[in-house]
Write a protein that holds these residues in place. Sequence first.
Motif, PDB file in Angstrom:
ATOM      1  N   SER A  64       5.980  -4.204   0.480  1.00 21.11           N
ATOM      2  CA  SER A  64       6.359  -2.879   0.194  1.00 21.11           C
ATOM      3  C   SER A  64       5.672  -1.764  -0.345  1.00 21.11           C
ATOM      4  CB  SER A  64       6.773  -3.242  -1.282  1.00 21.11           C
ATOM      5  OG  SER A  64       6.224  -3.216  -2.457  1.00 21.11           O
ATOM      6  N   LEU A  65       5.422  -1.008  -0.240  1.00 18.65           N
ATOM      7  CA  LEU A  65       4.649  -0.471  -0.930  1.00 18.65           C
ATOM      8  C   LEU A  65       3.994   0.274  -2.506  1.00 18.65           C
ATOM      9  CD1 LEU A  65       2.799   2.945  -0.230  1.00 18.65           C
ATOM     10  CD2 LEU A  65       4.691   4.667  -1.250  1.00 18.65           C
ATOM     11  N   ALA A  66       4.876  -0.204  -3.296  1.00 15.73           N
ATOM     12  CA  ALA A  66       4.504  -1.018  -4.659  1.00 15.73           C
ATOM     13  C   ALA A  66       3.188  -2.233  -4.741  1.00 15.73           C
ATOM     14  CB  ALA A  66       5.608  -1.356  -5.721  1.00 15.73           C
ATOM     15  N   ALA A  67       3.404  -2.516  -3.438  1.00 18.74           N
ATOM     16  CA  ALA A  67       2.550  -3.695  -3.133  1.00 18.74           C
ATOM     17  C   ALA A  67       0.891  -3.825  -3.199  1.00 18.74           C
ATOM     18  CB  ALA A  67       3.279  -5.408  -2.222  1.00 18.74           C
ATOM     19  N   LYS A  68       1.405  -2.602  -2.469  1.00 17.08           N
ATOM     20  CA  LYS A  68      -0.066  -1.924  -0.815  1.00 17.08           C
ATOM     21  C   LYS A  68      -0.649  -1.350  -2.543  1.00 17.08           C
ATOM     22  CE  LYS A  68      -1.564   1.232   1.612  1.00 17.08           C
ATOM     23  NZ  LYS A  68      -1.435   2.228   2.702  1.00 17.08           N
ATOM     24  N   LYS A  69      -0.009  -0.865  -3.074  1.00 14.98           N
ATOM     25  CA  LYS A  69      -1.222  -0.227  -4.439  1.00 14.98           C
ATOM     26  C   LYS A  69      -1.059  -1.235  -5.565  1.00 14.98           C
ATOM     27  CE  LYS A  69       0.426   4.091  -2.857  1.00 14.98           C
ATOM     28  NZ  LYS A  69      -1.359   4.585  -2.207  1.00 14.98           N
ATOM     29  N   LEU A  70      -1.026  -1.693  -5.359  1.00 19.04           N
ATOM     30  CA  LEU A  70      -1.205  -2.958  -7.023  1.00 19.04           C
ATOM     31  C   LEU A  70      -2.359  -4.054  -6.160  1.00 19.04           C
ATOM     32  CD1 LEU A  70      -0.911  -4.512  -9.254  1.00 19.04           C
ATOM     33  CD2 LEU A  70       0.555  -6.076  -8.014  1.00 19.04           C
TER      34      LEU A  70
END
Length: 191
Positions: A64-70
């Motif tokens: 997920s994009l959220a995981a990448k941002k984290l």
Amino acid sequence: MIAHVFGKVAEKFNGSLVIDVHGVGYEVSVATNDFDAVILDQEVKFYTYHHVREQSEELFGFSSLAAKKLFEMLITVQGVGPKAALAIFSLGDAEQVRNAIANADSGFVQKATGVGKKTAERVVVDLSDKVGLPTHYGRTETPLQTELNTSDEALEALMALGYTLADATKALENVDVNLPTSQRVTEALKR
């Protein structure tokens, strides 16, 4: 440089996947959860972080994009490189990691291979106010699941529009999760 890869899983080994994208195989290091979830010849899409060092280049992949941002937030912390950040992600799904950091649970972060007590505390101190609102702990000292989850398309849409993970989380906080994604994004933007 390489934002994502989409293709078939050609090989799996040592925490890495080879994703065949039209005849070119990209080796992508992934967290344990993502590694275990995929099967050979399955079509997958991973958002990638392209890490360039003097002697090598590596791709780290996230479902997920959220995981990448984290992940990108984690590697800004002194003493946390991409491999340590991936080890932190291997402790649970991205929402569990985000929640542990938001709840200042350095003990959870410290369980990751290669992450000591001081580094875990630094992660919590540096990022707890940047990762969004925490959920409350229950008697078992494990985070309770929230309605928000890092595979949420509305969350990813807001982040694609330039919102930080924390701001996108807050914007979606009181929006009905049963609405279609487009309506959730519209409601969040109104707030």
